[in-house]
Structure formats: C-alpha cells, structure tokens
Write a protein that holds these residues in place. Structure first.
Motif: not given
Length: 393
Positions: A306-323
């Motif tokens: 859904s993010l348009g990156i490779a399915k095999q990509s490894q990592g962590v999505l940062l859904s929020g960042v504290l202002e």
C-alpha cells in the motif's frame, strides 16, 4: 468279603480327607508347632544402606541446598484501591491468559496485600524481586529461610522489565545466591524453580528450559524471557529459577494460564537482564534508556504494498512522530520507514525498541529510512525515555 473291606477303606479315607480339609481351612495352626508371632519374628527384611552421604541418582539436593536459603518470601501491604488497567495494550494480572505468580484475590474484592518471593543476591541484604510484587506497597516484610521476619526498604524498581530491588538490615543473613552466566543456559537444560506458591511455604519444582529469548509475549515492555515448564504457581513471583549447580539463571515472573495454575508455560527474566537493571537502580536510582519519540508499527507485506515499496522490504513504519521530540527535530516524518540504527538493520518494533533503549541519552545516532522509496540517513540526538505510566496492578 474283599469288596466290603475295600468299601470300608474308601469310606475311611474320604472321612480323613474331609476332616483334614476342615482343619486346614479353619484351624491351620493345629498342624504347625510354631505360633504366628514366632513366624513373624523369624522374617528378615533387607534394607538399603546409604554409603555415607551419597544421594539418590539424579538428585538435585546439592543445588537446592546451595540456593534455597537465599530465596525469601515477600509480604507487601497496599492501600485498598480499585485495580487499574495497564496502559499500552499490556495485560494485567486479571488477564485470562497471563498470570503473574502472585497471591490473587477474588475479582470483586479490593486487594490490600500481596504475596510473592525474592532472591537475596548480596551479603549487604540486597534482594531481587518483581516490580508487580511490591508495586504501590506501603509496607514490605521479608521472611527469611530461617524463619525470621524483617522490614524491607525499596531501593527502586523498573516496571518496563518488572524488576525491583529491596534492601534488608539483619545480622547473619543466609549466603547470597550465585549468578550463572547466561551463555551457559541452553534449551533442554534441567532447571529448578524455588518460591512460595499459594503461601504454603518454600517449594521446589523441576523442569527444563523450553525456549530462550522469548519475546512478543505482551507482558513487559522489554522482553527476553527464559521459558520453562517447571511448575510455577501464584506466589512464585520474584522467586529463583536455578540450574542444577544451584546458580541463579532467572527471576520467575509470569505464566500462561487459563485458570491461574501452572500449565507448563512459565516465563523468567534472564539473570543478565536482571543484573543489569539491578546495578542501574543501585548506582543511578533507576534505569535510563534512550528515546526518540515515534509511534512505530510492524511493516507487513500488505502495508508495504500500500506504501508502494517492495513486499520483501524490512523495517518499521513510523505512523506517528511526537511534535518537538528527538525524531521530529531531526527531520523524521510520519510515513517514513525506519530500516536501520547505527548501521544495524531493524526488522520489527521490538528490535527498534530494544536498540533505541540501549542508546545513551544526549548522544547522536544514525537512522536509516525510506521516504517515498528514497533512502535517507538522518542524525538524531537521543532523548531520555519517559517513565511509564502503567504498572502491574
């Protein structure tokens, strides 16, 4: 004439056999010249003779003898308050699946006292136990293996690993337990759990190490459990998990259970983590961990697509960042995929949490990210992780 004599002889023999049968059945002692007492007195029983202090084969008596005196019972009194739910999606002691080794009360009653265990780790009276055993306690009593009861002072605790450190003042304390090296612990090793289950008194159970490095259990924020099938029950919280040499390899913490009793799946905090937290509490008054102020979530194949990156990509999505937090000030944005910290790849949220917590506040660290399929490297000034608001109540 001959037939008549034979008939008389047969009748006589029949009568004698009948009389003998009656005597044997009803009065057998008439046929013996020994009484029952004399027969019993002549019986010789063979007893096994121990060779000195030789133990039974496979006995763990020496290990228990070495370590058990260092395991204590802990009684903590608390103010009567309504039980609070743990924040952060963590289960509490009323969760049907996870039970802390704790003296539990009926759910409709307000808790006023707790029962657990602890381990004496130094001649100065330092005791390791679980945070949830002494959480919010107004009074802590420790019962030693020799029967003495003394007051304990809390030095500090760390709710995120469920470790607490107490101190007692008493003369002629039992010998403290010795620490094992975690490298010497392997899956399949025989282990012994020592504690005070259900308040019946010090009890030893045995099992094996079922798994190491068990995380994603959902009990603590920072998890690296030793899993064991040694029978552990409520009241064992803070007790010792030892090897067959009598050395401490873990602090018993929780069980997986549908009914509150042992089901063969127990968890203990490994000795190296417990020691690290204890030393930090004693030396610094608490545990200091790194923090960057982000809300991460694991990157599934569907999410990656859904993010348009490779399915095999490894990592962590940062859904929020504290202002205004460290990550925000460094230029990290919501939607970024964090792939590495200081050159080490990050596969999931647990790995990110562990890695960032190890970083020293006030130092800089390099974070590798993906932003709209473009690689990005940013320097982040590490902040200090805030104290947690949840507890093991």
């Amino acid at each position: 004439m001959f037939k008549r004599l034979w008939l008389l002889f047969a009748q006589a023999v029949t009568i004698l056999l009948a009389a003998l049968f009656i005597v044997v059945t009803l009065k057998p002692n008439w046929l013996s010249d020994e009484s029952v007492g004399s027969i019993v007195s002549n019986v010789t029983l063979k007893e096994g003779v121990a060779e000195g202090d030789t133990l039974s084969p496979g006995s763990y008596h020496d290990a228990v003898k070495k370590s058990a005196p260092a395991v204590v019972n802990i009684f903590s009194s608390k103010n009567s308050t309504k039980p609070k739910a743990r924040k952060g999606g963590k289960p509490n002691s009323s969760d049907p699946l996870f039970k802390f080794f704790f003296g539990e009360q009926p759910p409709d009653e307000e808790p006023s006292s707790s029962l657990g265990s602890g381990v004496l780790v130094s001649p100065e009276g330092i005791i390791l136990t679980n945070h949830h055993v002494i959480s919010d306690a107004t009074d802590i009593d420790v019962a030693l293996s020799d029967g003495r009861k003394v007051k304990a002072k809390m030095i500090g605790s760390d709710p995120e690993t469920d470790i607490a450190v107490l101190k007692i003042e008493a003369k002629q304390l039992p010998p403290p337990i010795t620490f094992a090296r975690i490298e010497s612990v392997h899956v399949g090793d025989v282990v012994l759990a020592i504690g005070n289950p259900f308040g019946v008194g010090q009890t030893v159970t045995s099992g094996i190490v079922s798994a190491l490095g068990r995380d994603h259990v959902g009990i603590n924020t920072f998890e690296n459990f030793i899993q064991t099938d040694a029978a552990i029950n409520p009241g064992n919280s803070g007790g010792a998990l030892i090897d067959t040499r009598g050395n401490l390899i873990g602090i018993n913490t929780a069980i997986y259970s549908n009914n509150g009793g042992s089901m063969g799946i127990g968890f203990a905090i490994p000795v190296n983590l417990a020691k690290q937290v204890m030393e930090s509490i004693i030396n610094n008054g608490g545990v200091t961990r790194g923090w960057i102020g982000v809300e991460p979530q694991n990157l599934s194949e569907e999410l990656a697509e859904s993010l348009g990156i490779a399915k095999q990509s490894q990592g962590v999505l940062l859904s929020g960042v504290l202002e205004g937090g460290p990550a925000d000030r460094a230029g990290i944005r919501p939607g970024d995929v964090l792939t590495g910290v200081n050159g080490q790849s990050i596969r999931d949220v647990r790995a990110l949490l562990s890695k960032v917590s190890e970083l020293k506040p006030g130092t800089e660290a390099t974070f590798s990210l993906l932003r709209k399929n473009k690689e990005l490297v940013l320097k982040v000034l590490i902040g200090k992780r805030p104290k947690p608001k949840f507890s093991h109540e």
